[in-house]
Design a protein around this motif. Structure first.
Motif, PDB file in Angstrom:
ATOM      1  N   PRO A  60       7.935 -16.395 -26.564  1.00 13.49           N
ATOM      2  CA  PRO A  60       6.649 -16.126 -27.223  1.00 13.49           C
ATOM      3  C   PRO A  60       5.958 -17.435 -27.565  1.00 13.49           C
ATOM      4  O   PRO A  60       6.533 -18.518 -27.381  1.00 13.49           O
ATOM      5  N   PRO A  61       4.728 -17.396 -28.058  1.00 16.98           N
ATOM      6  CA  PRO A  61       4.057 -18.628 -28.481  1.00 16.98           C
ATOM      7  C   PRO A  61       4.915 -19.425 -29.463  1.00 16.98           C
ATOM      8  O   PRO A  61       5.666 -18.843 -30.253  1.00 16.98           O
ATOM      9  N   MET A  62       4.807 -20.723 -29.407  1.00 15.46           N
ATOM     10  CA  MET A  62       5.629 -21.596 -30.243  1.00 15.46           C
ATOM     11  C   MET A  62       5.480 -21.209 -31.710  1.00 15.46           C
ATOM     12  O   MET A  62       4.386 -20.946 -32.208  1.00 15.46           O
ATOM     13  N   GLY A  63       6.626 -21.195 -32.392  1.00 14.95           N
ATOM     14  CA  GLY A  63       6.627 -20.858 -33.808  1.00 14.95           C
ATOM     15  C   GLY A  63       6.756 -19.380 -34.094  1.00 14.95           C
ATOM     16  O   GLY A  63       6.778 -18.977 -35.264  1.00 14.95           O
ATOM     17  N   LYS A  64       6.829 -18.548 -33.047  1.00 14.10           N
ATOM     18  CA  LYS A  64       6.951 -17.114 -33.245  1.00 14.10           C
ATOM     19  C   LYS A  64       8.242 -16.583 -32.628  1.00 14.10           C
ATOM     20  O   LYS A  64       8.813 -17.203 -31.730  1.00 14.10           O
ATOM     21  N   ASN A  65       8.663 -15.428 -33.128  1.00 15.84           N
ATOM     22  CA  ASN A  65       9.779 -14.693 -32.550  1.00 15.84           C
ATOM     23  C   ASN A  65       9.252 -13.403 -31.948  1.00 15.84           C
ATOM     24  O   ASN A  65       8.407 -12.735 -32.546  1.00 15.84           O
ATOM     25  N   CYS A  66       9.758 -13.051 -30.788  1.00 15.09           N
ATOM     26  CA  CYS A  66       9.340 -11.826 -30.110  1.00 15.09           C
ATOM     27  C   CYS A  66      10.393 -10.749 -30.337  1.00 15.09           C
ATOM     28  O   CYS A  66      11.563 -10.932 -29.972  1.00 15.09           O
ATOM     29  N   VAL A  67       9.989  -9.648 -30.967  1.00 16.36           N
ATOM     30  CA  VAL A  67      10.885  -8.517 -31.208  1.00 16.36           C
ATOM     31  C   VAL A  67      10.562  -7.446 -30.165  1.00 16.36           C
ATOM     32  O   VAL A  67       9.476  -6.862 -30.184  1.00 16.36           O
ATOM     33  N   ILE A  68      11.487  -7.198 -29.264  1.00 18.31           N
ATOM     34  CA  ILE A  68      11.276  -6.243 -28.172  1.00 18.31           C
ATOM     35  C   ILE A  68      11.935  -4.924 -28.552  1.00 18.31           C
ATOM     36  O   ILE A  68      13.152  -4.858 -28.761  1.00 18.31           O
ATOM     37  N   PHE A  69      11.122  -3.885 -28.665  1.00 21.32           N
ATOM     38  CA  PHE A  69      11.618  -2.550 -28.992  1.00 21.32           C
ATOM     39  C   PHE A  69      11.738  -1.728 -27.713  1.00 21.32           C
ATOM     40  O   PHE A  69      10.739  -1.449 -27.047  1.00 21.32           O
ATOM     41  N   VAL A  70      12.962  -1.364 -27.367  1.00 23.01           N
ATOM     42  CA  VAL A  70      13.229  -0.559 -26.179  1.00 23.01           C
ATOM     43  C   VAL A  70      13.556   0.855 -26.637  1.00 23.01           C
ATOM     44  O   VAL A  70      14.602   1.099 -27.250  1.00 23.01           O
ATOM     45  N   ASP A  71      12.654   1.787 -26.353  1.00 25.55           N
ATOM     46  CA  ASP A  71      12.842   3.175 -26.771  1.00 25.55           C
ATOM     47  C   ASP A  71      13.519   3.970 -25.659  1.00 25.55           C
ATOM     48  O   ASP A  71      13.284   3.719 -24.471  1.00 25.55           O
ATOM     49  N   ASP A  72      14.366   4.924 -26.063  1.00 26.56           N
ATOM     50  CA  ASP A  72      15.128   5.749 -25.094  1.00 26.56           C
ATOM     51  C   ASP A  72      15.919   4.871 -24.139  1.00 26.56           C
ATOM     52  O   ASP A  72      15.852   5.030 -22.904  1.00 26.56           O
ATOM     53  N   VAL A  73      16.698   3.964 -24.693  1.00 26.71           N
ATOM     54  CA  VAL A  73      17.383   2.976 -23.864  1.00 26.71           C
ATOM     55  C   VAL A  73      18.435   3.607 -22.956  1.00 26.71           C
ATOM     56  O   VAL A  73      18.844   3.005 -21.943  1.00 26.71           O
ATOM     57  N   ASN A  74      18.882   4.826 -23.266  1.00 28.37           N
ATOM     58  CA  ASN A  74      19.899   5.470 -22.419  1.00 28.37           C
ATOM     59  C   ASN A  74      19.305   6.472 -21.432  1.00 28.37           C
ATOM     60  O   ASN A  74      20.035   7.256 -20.824  1.00 28.37           O
ATOM     61  N   MET A  75      17.987   6.441 -21.232  1.00 30.46           N
ATOM     62  CA  MET A  75      17.350   7.379 -20.307  1.00 30.46           C
ATOM     63  C   MET A  75      17.482   7.018 -18.830  1.00 30.46           C
ATOM     64  O   MET A  75      17.505   7.907 -17.975  1.00 30.46           O
ATOM     65  N   PRO A  76      17.527   5.731 -18.423  1.00 29.11           N
ATOM     66  CA  PRO A  76      17.582   5.421 -16.986  1.00 29.11           C
ATOM     67  C   PRO A  76      18.710   6.166 -16.273  1.00 29.11           C
ATOM     68  O   PRO A  76      19.836   6.239 -16.769  1.00 29.11           O
ATOM     69  N   ALA A  77      18.359   6.696 -15.108  1.00 30.13           N
ATOM     70  CA  ALA A  77      19.347   7.464 -14.338  1.00 30.13           C
ATOM     71  C   ALA A  77      20.452   6.542 -13.824  1.00 30.13           C
ATOM     72  O   ALA A  77      20.220   5.369 -13.529  1.00 30.13           O
ATOM     73  N   ARG A  78      21.631   7.102 -13.720  1.00 32.47           N
ATOM     74  CA  ARG A  78      22.756   6.326 -13.209  1.00 32.47           C
ATOM     75  C   ARG A  78      22.688   6.239 -11.686  1.00 32.47           C
ATOM     76  O   ARG A  78      22.237   7.172 -11.016  1.00 32.47           O
ATOM     77  N   GLU A  79      23.148   5.120 -11.169  1.00 26.28           N
ATOM     78  CA  GLU A  79      23.256   4.977  -9.724  1.00 26.28           C
ATOM     79  C   GLU A  79      24.419   5.825  -9.212  1.00 26.28           C
ATOM     80  O   GLU A  79      25.117   6.480  -9.978  1.00 26.28           O
ATOM     81  N   LYS A  80      24.597   5.775  -7.897  1.00 29.05           N
ATOM     82  CA  LYS A  80      25.658   6.563  -7.265  1.00 29.05           C
ATOM     83  C   LYS A  80      27.014   6.277  -7.875  1.00 29.05           C
ATOM     84  O   LYS A  80      27.848   7.177  -8.040  1.00 29.05           O
ATOM     85  N   TYR A  81      27.232   5.023  -8.253  1.00 31.82           N
ATOM     86  CA  TYR A  81      28.543   4.634  -8.766  1.00 31.82           C
ATOM     87  C   TYR A  81      28.558   4.475 -10.283  1.00 31.82           C
ATOM     88  O   TYR A  81      29.485   3.907 -10.850  1.00 31.82           O
ATOM     89  N   GLY A  82      27.513   4.952 -10.970  1.00 29.69           N
ATOM     90  CA  GLY A  82      27.579   5.050 -12.423  1.00 29.69           C
ATOM     91  C   GLY A  82      26.885   3.965 -13.217  1.00 29.69           C
ATOM     92  O   GLY A  82      26.829   4.053 -14.439  1.00 29.69           O
ATOM     93  N   ALA A  83      26.358   2.934 -12.570  1.00 31.11           N
ATOM     94  CA  ALA A  83      25.721   1.839 -13.306  1.00 31.11           C
ATOM     95  C   ALA A  83      24.273   2.193 -13.663  1.00 31.11           C
ATOM     96  O   ALA A  83      23.634   3.013 -12.996  1.00 31.11           O
TER      97      ALA A  83
END
Length: 589
Positions: A371-394
């Motif tokens: 982020p711009p110098m002197g700031k902290n970037c707080v990233i909010f990831v909503d529904d973090v467990n929604m992505p579908a699993r690949e064929k082998y589970g990842a």
């Protein structure tokens, strides 16, 4: 991205991360050892191409036709959670070292953490006190959490203990040595008393924070019994000078030290309970202060300001996203923190995730983004467990985030150069696994302080929706007879909601019979769409409107005539019980 890509139309070759690094290492004449660490899930999609690298040939064969001979100083290392989908050809080529979590345990983590605590804040005697308390309380508490309680998301011993140490350190560093009301520094006895109370508070909101509502009751009973010395299996080593008060659970108190020595105060007494809802506020934007909003806001404040990752877990409709968004948008100093919002879905890819986050960061110098110098970037990831699993589970988006937690870097998608991300931190939210949401690898969860948000208690729901109805009726000049119905509307809706969740259970033929707090809110929101001039002072018309909204939300979802008849009976019963009116009379023209 791993090996490279040969574009079929132009036959143009683009190097991948591994081919670039291996070529650079093979060209280096130095005698120093070069390790290539593959940190993540192994599956047959890509690991089979490593067979010629792992055997005696030690050659990386690329689809461009290039063959890179590895030097004797280059070695491949794989750090994986399991070998469930690894092929025998790969397993036979690698030496195996199995690291069992129990063989390490939590005590080495405790020892290194105590050693790292600043001596000017926690003196050696107090560090020994913390060691004694942890040795006494951690083993039985973990046994209660894992054997007698149900967690909203699976955790591990090391995860819970690290969460405890993160929270306790955040509290102690800022508040342990604060001067009293007279401005004098606290003496040794006051510091010990404060340390004991912060220890108890942090323990409740780390080790006991991931369990469901029933589990909190069990943990409360165990915790009180143990710290009061009434547990014969765990005799207490010290007498706590300021234990939790009686009358409420240990989750209902916050330790404050406004009077110098400190005391336990119910959460709602620590904030101004005066409601101030804007006349133009939208229904879905209104936040009513409850015990849940107060305590989760405080925990977010402490952990975010100390750079700790936070994972909020709870059923659908409990306000996880609303709490976090409200905190990031208006609860943190704008001069210091920059919020970024990312929503995951079943179709989210790792490439999309990297593009979204990188687009929000500035390039500080070559290979360093933030982020711009002197700031902290707080990233909010909503529904973090929604992505579908690949064929082998990842889950590639989750593995990408985990790569940053473990190594603090990604790789540029164009030139495969190392990209370091600085001054960022993550807050994530998710519902418990099930219903389209997938379990998340424990290698990712271990980086978070996991805090569970359970379904609201009855008094919280009455306060939330009762306040909203009273505000709407008063703000729109409804008749006094209808204003008096506000509490009855909430109580009747709660009765229908509780009956539906307890009796209309999902089955294979009725898999959509899942009700949550959003359904409760939809009924109230539908009632609040009416205008005062349309309703007048007709009580029966208001009850008919309420019944219509209940049918719209609950009845329209039912597929069985028996279920429909049952719900009709519930509505008639609640009409008589809460409004004092016969349902057939209310429906009469």
């Amino acid at each position: 991205q791993v090996y490279g890509d040969l574009y079929a139309l132009t036959l143009e070759w683009t190097d991948g991360i591994l081919s670039t690094l291996v070529r650079q290492g093979a060209a280096d004449p130095g005698a120093s050892k070069k390790w290539f660490v593959f940190d993540g899930p192994v599956d047959a999609i890509w690991i089979e191409n490593m067979n010629t690298v792992l055997d005696d040939n030690k050659k990386l064969c690329l689809s461009s036709g290039e063959i890179i001979k590895l030097s004797d100083t280059q070695t491949m290392m794989f750090e994986v959670e399991d070998l469930a989908v690894a092929s025998p050809a790969t397993v036979s080529r690698c030496g195996m070292v199995y690291m069992e979590p129990r063989s390490l345990g939590w005590r080495p983590l405790m020892a290194s953490w105590l050693k790292a605590l600043p001596d000017d804040v926690v003196v050696p005697d107090n560090k020994e006190l913390l060691r004694t308390l942890m040795e006494w309380l951690v083993p039985p508490a973990l046994a209660v959490v894992f054997r007698e309680c149900r967690e909203l998301v699976g955790t591990s011993e090391s995860n819970l203990i690290m969460s405890f140490m993160n929270l306790l350190e955040s509290l102690v560093v800022d508040q342990l040595l604060l001067p009293g009301e007279d401005g004098a520094d606290p003496d040794g006895d006051v510091v010990v008393r404060r340390l004991e109370c912060y220890f108890l508070f942090a323990f409740v909101w780390s080790v006991g924070a991931s369990v469901d509502s029933d589990g909190r009751g069990k943990f409360d009973q165990f915790f009180r019994t143990t710290i009061e010395g009434a547990n014969p299996k765990c005799p207490r080593p010290v007498n706590f000078t300021l234990p939790f008060p009686d009358g409420r659970t240990v989750y209902d108190y916050k330790f404050v030290q406004d009077d110098g020595d400190g005391c336990w105060v119910p959460w709602m007494e620590t904030v101004d309970q005066t409601l101030s809802i804007k006349p133009t506020a939208q229904f879905n934007e209104i936040v009513i202060p409850t015990i849940d909003t107060v305590r989760y806001d405080y925990l977010m404040d402490v952990l975010i300001k100390h750079g700790k990752a936070l994972l909020v877990v709870g059923p659908t409709g409990t306000g996880k996203s609303v709490y976090v968004r409200a905190k990031l948008m208006s609860g943190l100093p704008a001069a210091i923190y920059t919020p970024v919002f990312v929503n995951f879905s079943a179709q989210t890819t790792a490439s999309q995730t990297q593009d979204i986050i990188m687009s929000k960061l500035d390039k500080r110098r070559k290979g360093v983004f933030g982020p711009p110098m002197g700031k902290n970037c707080v990233i909010f990831v909503d529904d973090v467990n929604m992505p579908a699993r690949e064929k082998y589970g990842a889950q590639p988006p989750v593995e990408l985030l985990r790569q940053w937690f473990d190594h603090k870097n990604w790789y540029d998608k164009k030139d495969t150069s190392r990209v370091e991300l600085v001054d960022i931190q993550y807050v994530c939210a998710m519902a418990p696994p099930g219903g389209g949401r997938n379990p998340v690898t424990s290698r990712f969860l271990r980086h978070f302080n996991v805090v569970g948000i359970n379904s609201f208690a009855d008094e919280s729901m009455v306060r939330i929706f009762g306040s909203i109805i009273d505000w709407y009726f008063a703000n729109n000049n409804f008749h006094a007879d209808l204003i008096a119905l506000g509490g009855d509307l909430v109580a009747a809706t709660m009765f229908i909601y509780q009956q539906a969740t307890n009796n209309l259970l999902p089955t294979p033929a009725k898999s959509h019979y899942t009700f949550n707090l959003r359904d409760f809110a939809r009924v109230v929101q539908g009632v609040l769409l009416v205008k005062a001039e349309t309703m007048g002072g007709d009580k029966h018309m208001m009850i008919r409107l309420w019944a219509h909204e209940v049918y719209r939300v609950f009845f329209d979802r039912l597929v069985d005539s028996g279920d429909r008849q049952w719900l009709y009976g519930c509505v008639a019963q609640s009409c008589k019980k809460f409004f004092g009116e016969d349902f057939s009379t209310v429906l009469a023209p």
